[in-house]
Design an enzyme around this catalytic site. Structure first.
Site, short mmCIF file in Angstrom:
data_model
loop_
_atom_site.label_atom_id
_atom_site.label_comp_id
_atom_site.label_asym_id
_atom_site.label_seq_id
_atom_site.Cartn_x
_atom_site.Cartn_y
_atom_site.Cartn_z
N ASN A 152 0.81 -1.23 0.00
CA ASN A 152 0.00 0.00 0.00
C ASN A 152 0.84 1.28 0.00
O ASN A 152 0.38 2.32 -0.45
CB ASN A 152 -1.03 -0.01 1.13
CG ASN A 152 -0.42 -0.10 2.49
OD1 ASN A 152 0.76 -0.45 2.63
ND2 ASN A 152 -1.18 0.20 3.52
N GLU A 250 4.46 -3.70 12.36
CA GLU A 250 3.45 -2.65 12.20
C GLU A 250 2.26 -3.29 11.50
O GLU A 250 2.38 -3.71 10.35
CB GLU A 250 4.00 -1.49 11.35
CG GLU A 250 4.87 -0.54 12.12
CD GLU A 250 4.16 0.08 13.30
OE1 GLU A 250 2.94 0.27 13.24
OE2 GLU A 250 4.83 0.33 14.31
N CYS A 284 -3.01 1.95 6.37
CA CYS A 284 -3.17 1.41 7.72
C CYS A 284 -3.78 2.46 8.63
O CYS A 284 -4.41 2.13 9.63
CB CYS A 284 -1.84 0.92 8.26
SG CYS A 284 -0.54 2.10 8.04
N GLU A 464 8.30 3.04 14.01
CA GLU A 464 9.12 3.38 12.85
C GLU A 464 9.23 4.91 12.82
O GLU A 464 8.51 5.61 13.53
CB GLU A 464 8.45 2.89 11.58
CG GLU A 464 8.10 1.41 11.68
CD GLU A 464 8.37 0.65 10.42
OE1 GLU A 464 9.55 0.49 10.06
OE2 GLU A 464 7.41 0.19 9.82
P1 NDP Z 1 0.30 -9.33 4.16
O1 NDP Z 1 0.54 -9.48 5.60
O2 NDP Z 1 -0.29 -10.48 3.43
O3 NDP Z 1 1.64 -9.00 3.35
C1 NDP Z 1 2.63 -8.12 3.81
C2 NDP Z 1 3.99 -8.64 3.40
O4 NDP Z 1 4.25 -9.85 4.10
C3 NDP Z 1 4.11 -9.00 1.91
O5 NDP Z 1 5.42 -8.74 1.49
C4 NDP Z 1 3.84 -10.49 1.91
O6 NDP Z 1 4.36 -11.17 0.79
C5 NDP Z 1 4.55 -10.88 3.17
N1 NDP Z 1 4.12 -12.15 3.76
C6 NDP Z 1 2.92 -12.76 3.71
N2 NDP Z 1 2.96 -13.91 4.42
C7 NDP Z 1 4.19 -14.02 4.94
C8 NDP Z 1 4.87 -14.98 5.76
N3 NDP Z 1 4.29 -16.09 6.19
N4 NDP Z 1 6.16 -14.74 6.11
C9 NDP Z 1 6.79 -13.62 5.68
N5 NDP Z 1 6.23 -12.71 4.87
C10 NDP Z 1 4.95 -12.89 4.53
O7 NDP Z 1 -0.56 -8.01 4.07
P2 NDP Z 1 -0.92 -7.08 2.85
O8 NDP Z 1 0.29 -6.80 2.02
O9 NDP Z 1 -2.06 -7.74 2.17
O10 NDP Z 1 -1.28 -5.66 3.54
C11 NDP Z 1 -2.51 -5.36 4.05
C12 NDP Z 1 -2.52 -5.39 5.56
O11 NDP Z 1 -1.36 -4.79 6.11
C13 NDP Z 1 -3.66 -4.64 6.17
O12 NDP Z 1 -4.25 -5.40 7.17
C14 NDP Z 1 -3.05 -3.35 6.76
O13 NDP Z 1 -3.67 -2.80 7.85
C15 NDP Z 1 -1.69 -3.79 7.12
N6 NDP Z 1 -0.78 -2.65 7.03
C16 NDP Z 1 -0.35 -2.06 8.20
C17 NDP Z 1 0.47 -0.96 8.16
C18 NDP Z 1 0.97 -0.31 9.41
O14 NDP Z 1 1.89 0.48 9.31
N7 NDP Z 1 0.42 -0.59 10.57
C19 NDP Z 1 0.89 -0.39 6.87
C20 NDP Z 1 0.36 -1.08 5.74
C21 NDP Z 1 -0.43 -2.16 5.83
P3 NDP Z 1 3.43 -11.45 -0.50
O15 NDP Z 1 2.99 -10.14 -1.00
O16 NDP Z 1 4.35 -12.14 -1.41
O17 NDP Z 1 2.30 -12.31 -0.03
#
Ligand code: NDP
Length: 500
Positions: A152, A250, A284, A464
């Site tokens: 995002n 986060e 987020c 962060e």
């Molecule tokens: P995910 O948790 O699916 O993905 C985030 C990252 O983690 C991606 O690079 C993903 O890879 C990777 N990932 C997924 N599964 C694993 C695993 N088992 N081990 C290691 N890495 C993994 O979330 P989204 O990208 O779909 O983001 C949306 C969510 O993130 C929302 O719920 C949002 O609130 C939260 N978010 C929070 C933020 C904050 O600062 N608090 C900021 C932005 C988002 P891949 O893409 O290859 O699956």
């Protein structure tokens, strides 16, 4: 235009992943293929971690001001390429161009800020309690950092992790979201051009579900810094925690804007529309709840519904577009699945609620900007993170009730209050259980020089950005130098009021 092919970056070289397979990077507004992307395996993770480990010692011993200079040059390159990067970002993940430019700018801000840390990284020098003794503290890098980032903020969030990690003397293995590999490649290109030595930043592209566990539990990784979903964050914390690794998470939010009966309602509507529907609600910090005082609730709802109905959906590169698509079909379906949930629980869809099925919009992953009313605090739409252009309006009768509703979710990232009463504002600032609080502004718009992150299940206690980020990416080392030439015992020799 020929389709690009994106590869890993390991030990200073652009290389194919060892699976020999590729996946597609597509435009969520129309399904066009932007690039093919190498699909990495655990063997590629091993190579990347090995390269990062080998680069560790020389990078740690590179003077921090020199590390900072490389970051500064990266900031200059990012600034020069801002428009191109923003356009690529809009195509890759859908946010409208103005917001994509903001994302790149945030990356530039963070890069410059952390470049400055090359000449700061302050520790303490404090008086020792014994004569002829020196006491001070300094930061020490962890070693290899795994930076796992979401789609995002495909440029800003990687810079939040990579820049402090690098300036403090860590090397990095960067695993970006599979929806946004292009911006990740661009960031690595920028740092390479800025003069980062080989192996200091390594990029591994591929599905987190397949290579993530291996990266997180790899014995060569010292710190895991993750931003993403709560489920993935909990899983990563669990498997890394068993190994006593350092983990910074986060995660999600269920952020709220409180509108008091003394608020400037029109101003609050601007903040709500921007915070709820910006980036199609996929921040987020997006406002997914409005907590309106009964004295103004009808006015707030009428105006918000009016604005939501007028928003124009379309490709984020079109200047007329107010709202781009969500990132994927899966995200679109998730958002849509909450509509029957809301109605079943007694909420009313006052605006939006549909996936558009006509014309060009049918080719992308759009969802109408949606306003839910008659929402009660315990409903799922008031508790769960929807991560789309959906805002739930709840009504309250007092500031105390507003704060109670605000704090009634498991998350604690961001909130805001619109009020002209200074007492309301200060009570709210004191009582909100969130890491970010805004007064007379929306829930988004954090600046990089202050800590960013959340309370409760939004994170695991780290922050962060700002100086706080330095505490994540380095350990503290306290150093005592005794130049008395004799054994001096702290707390015993000369300490306390009764000693001789
Ligand atoms: P995910 O948790 O699916 O993905 C985030 C990252 O983690 C991606 O690079 C993903 O890879 C990777 N990932 C997924 N599964 C694993 C695993 N088992 N081990 C290691 N890495 C993994 O979330 P989204 O990208 O779909 O983001 C949306 C969510 O993130 C929302 O719920 C949002 O609130 C939260 N978010 C929070 C933020 C904050 O600062 N608090 C900021 C932005 C988002 P891949 O893409 O290859 O699956």
């Amino acid at each position: 235009m020929a389709t690009m092919h994106l590869r890993n970056h390991i030990d200073g070289r652009w290389v194919e992943g060892s699976s020999g397979e590729a996946f597609e990077d597509t435009d969520p507004a129309n399904g066009e293929v932007i690039a093919t992307v190498t699909r990495s395996t655990t063997a590629d993770v091993d190579r990347a971690v090995d390269a990062a480990r080998r680069a560790c010692e020389a990078w740690r011993l590179t003077p921090a001001p020199k590390r900072g200079e490389i970051l500064y040059r990266a900031g200059e390159i990012l600034l020069r390429r801002k428009d191109d990067l923003a356009r690529e970002m809009t195509r890759e993940m859908g946010k409208v161009l103005a917001e994509a430019r903001g994302d790149v700018q945030e990356g530039i801000d963070m890069t410059y800020y952390m470049a400055g840390e090359g000449r700061r990284q302050f520790g303490d020098v404090v008086p020792a309690e014994l004569p002829n003794k020196w006491a001070m503290s300094m930061r020490h890098p962890h070693g290899v950092v795994a930076a796992i980032t979401p789609w995002n903020f495909p440029l800003a969030i990687p810079t939040w992790k990579i820049m402090p990690a690098l300036v403090l003397g860590n090397t990095v293995v960067f695993k970006p979201a599979s929806y946004t590999p292009l911006l990740a490649v661009r960031l690595v290109e920028v740092l390479e051009e800025a003069g980062l030595p080989k192996g200091v930043l390594n990029l591994v592209l591929g599905p987190g579900g397949e290579i993530g566990d291996h990266l997180v539990t790899h014995p060569g990784v010292d710190l895991v810094s993750f931003t993403g979903s709560s489920d993935a964050g909990a899983h990563i914390s669990e498997i890394a925690g068993r190994l006593l690794k350092r983990v910074s998470c986060e995660l999600g939010g269920k952020n709220a804007i409180v509108v008091m009966d003394d608020a400037e309602v029109d101003l609050s509507i601007e903040g709500i529309v921007w915070s709820a529907f910006g980036t199609s609600g996929q921040r987020c910090t997006a406002a997914s709840r409005v907590i309106a005082h009964r004295g103004v609730a009808n006015d707030v709802i009428d105006k918000l519904v009016g604005r939501a109905k007028k928003m124009r959906m379309g490709h984020g590169l079109e200047p007329t577009t107010d709202l781009g698509p969500v990132v994927s079909k899966q995200a679109q379906e998730k958002v849509a699945s909450y509509m029957p949930v809301a109605e079943k629980e007694g909420a009313t869809i006052a605006a939006g609620g549909r996936i558009p099925t006509e014309g060009a919009l049918a080719k992308g992953f759009f969802h109408e900007p949606t306003v839910l009313v008659d929402v009660k605090p315990n409903m799922r739409v008031a508790q769960e993170e929807i991560f789309g252009p959906v805002v739930a309006v709840l009504e309250v009768g007092s500031l105390e009730e507003a704060v109670k509703v605000l704090n009634s979710t498991k998350y604690g990232l961001s909130c805001s209050i619109y009020t002209r009463n200074v007492n309301n504002a200060f009570r709210f600032m004191r009582d909100a259980e969130t890491g970010l609080v805004y007064v007379n502004a929306g829930t988004i718009g954090a600046e990089i020089q202050l800590p960013f992150g959340g309370m409760k299940t939004t994170g695991n206690g780290h922050r962060e950005a700002g100086r706080a980020a330095l505490d994540v990416y380095a350990d503290w080392k306290s150093i005592y130098v005794d130049f008395s030439g004799r054994l001096q015992k702290a707390q015993m020799d000369g300490g306390g009021t009764t000693s001789s």
